[in-house]
Design an enzyme around this catalytic site. Structure first.
Site, PDB file in Angstrom:
ATOM      1  N   CYS A  38       0.824  -1.229   0.000  1.00 46.47           N
ATOM      2  CA  CYS A  38       0.000   0.000   0.000  1.00 46.47           C
ATOM      3  C   CYS A  38       0.849   1.267   0.000  1.00 46.47           C
ATOM      4  CB  CYS A  38      -0.923   0.012   1.212  1.00 46.47           C
ATOM      5  SG  CYS A  38      -1.904  -1.471   1.326  1.00 46.47           S
ATOM      6  N   HIS A  81      -4.035   6.906   1.055  1.00 44.54           N
ATOM      7  CA  HIS A  81      -4.185   5.591   0.441  1.00 44.54           C
ATOM      8  C   HIS A  81      -5.582   5.096   0.788  1.00 44.54           C
ATOM      9  CE1 HIS A  81      -4.126   1.385  -0.237  1.00 44.54           C
ATOM     10  NE2 HIS A  81      -4.022   1.076   1.049  1.00 44.54           N
ATOM     11  N   ASN A 120      -9.952  -0.998  -2.554  1.00 46.39           N
ATOM     12  CA  ASN A 120      -8.558  -0.723  -2.209  1.00 46.39           C
ATOM     13  C   ASN A 120      -7.678  -1.279  -3.332  1.00 46.39           C
ATOM     14  OD1 ASN A 120      -5.941  -0.905  -1.185  1.00 46.39           O
ATOM     15  ND2 ASN A 120      -6.582  -1.507   0.867  1.00 46.39           N
TER      16      ASN A 120
END
Ligand code: UT7
Length: 349
Positions: A114, A276, A306
């Site tokens: 991430c 993020h 995501n």
């Protein structure tokens, strides 16, 4: 030393939209649970046999290159961030290089999940600042949908992730007051297994112990899927969601404040925060903690889920395309995820 600016930006998401209701057809979950816990309504999935992490990345990269006013021949270095590479090796950077006809220049893959885009930005910044490269292509791309568990066992991971890609071209700028002001990178390997894709891997149980690892019979190799792993269905990513959540809400504000304090700035100075896109609840917590207004934060997890290394460049590009990031704006990016790794970057656009 010159500062580094984002000269071009692009993103690409696959056409196929998968709603929460679509997922209820294959696993025990509900639209209500997913929206309430994550904010996600739908995500995109790549088209099998036609798209992969490198091909999505190449599409986003082509847009970024065109918007930077250069051609692929002008790019002098490639950085590719992903946790879902086409091949175990070689990495996606060389595959993208081949697709865009940029053979010969350096191509680097990074494995920071991430935080991959923020780490990549920091690496690119060092190359540009020192004058080594003039046009660095940074890509964050993921195809999660080929490697997640669509049975109920995998639902806590599977409902969250989506496919997509974002890219930027980084160049030196003559203006010493604009561009990347600073980047801040962190990691804590104590939490490595909290969010991880462990099997098949080249570890032979060395970190977890062969008993706990569960495959003491595995004498040779170790990189490959054993019959027992196959029987157990133990070849998917796993996540201790609450442990990740708890640490994320602590580290996001911390690393954003680190970036602001380094530059003598306050949360009120931020024109746009691009977090993020891990979970809408995490973003909302961070927003509240920093006292930011809704118009200071960009969230698009509702549409894409995501997308790990791709989530920041996709959100950044969307915000820029919507006219919400203008010249002179202070843009803050922050990420947290598997590793654990986390980081932030401040840019004067
Ligand atoms: O990109 C960065 C890395 N990832 C993250 O930042 C993720 C951080 N964590 C999270 O976002 C949340 O922990 C999740 C969204 C993953 C999970 O939410 P949660 O509120 O922490 O749920 P939980 O894991 O504590 O599970 C609560 C219940 C469990 O059932 P029981 O044991 O209470 O009966 C789960 O089995 O929810 C169940 N559950 C689900 N139910 C329906 C877990 N996943 C699902 C699902 N649908 N998809």
């Amino acid at each position: 030393m010159k500062n580094t600016k984002i000269a071009g930006i692009g993103f690409y998401v696959p056409e196929k939209v998968v709603t929460n209701n679509d997922l209820t057809k294959v696993m025990d979950t509900s639209d209500e649970w997913i929206q309430e816990r994550t904010g996600i309504k739908e995500r995109r999935y790549a088209e099998k046999h036609k798209e992969s992490t490198s091909t999505l990345g190449a599409k986003a990269a082509a847009i970024a290159i065109e918007r930077a006013g250069i051609t692929a021949a002008d790019v002098d270095f490639i950085i590719f961030a992903t946790l879902s590479p086409d091949y175990y090796f070689p990495g996606c950077a060389v595959l993208l290089q081949r697709q865009l006809g940029m053979q010969g220049i350096g191509a680097l893959d990074i494995r920071n999940q991430c935080s991959g885009f923020v780490y990549g930005l920091s690496i690119a910044d060092q190359f540009v600042k020192t004058g080594m490269y003039k046009n660095v292509l940074l890509v964050g791309s993921e195809v999660h949908s080929y490697g997640i568990d669509f049975s109920t066992k995998g639902r806590n991971v599977t409902v969250i992730f989506g496919d997509g890609a974002g890219a930027v071209v980084l160049q030196p700028t003559e203006d010493s007051t604009s561009g990347i002001l600073s980047t801040h990178l962190h990691a804590d390997g104590d939490y490595a297994e909290k969010l991880a894709y462990i099997n098949p891997g080249c570890h032979s149980g060395v970190h977890l112990g062969t008993e706990q690892f569960g495959y003491p019979e595995q004498e040779f190799g170790g990189a490959f899927l054993t019959e027992k792993m196959w029987e157990d269905g133990n070849y998917y990513p796993n996540m201790e969601g609450q442990a990740v959540f708890k640490m994320a809400v602590q580290k996001f504000p911390e690393v954003i404040m680190e970036a602001l304090q380094t530059n003598g700035l306050q949360p009120t100075d931020i024109d746009m925060l691009i977090p993020h896109q891990a979970n809408l609840r995490i973003s909302q917590f961070v927003q509240k903690r920093l006292g930011l207004r809704d118009d200071q934060v960009w969230n698009n997890i509702q549409k894409y889920g995501n997308t790990t290394a791709a989530s920041i460049p996709i959100a950044l590009c969307e915000a820029w395309e919507a006219g919400k990031i203008k010249e002179g704006d202070l843009v803050c990016m922050a990420a947290f995820g598997s590793g654990f790794t986390w980081g932030s970057a401040l840019i004067k656009w």
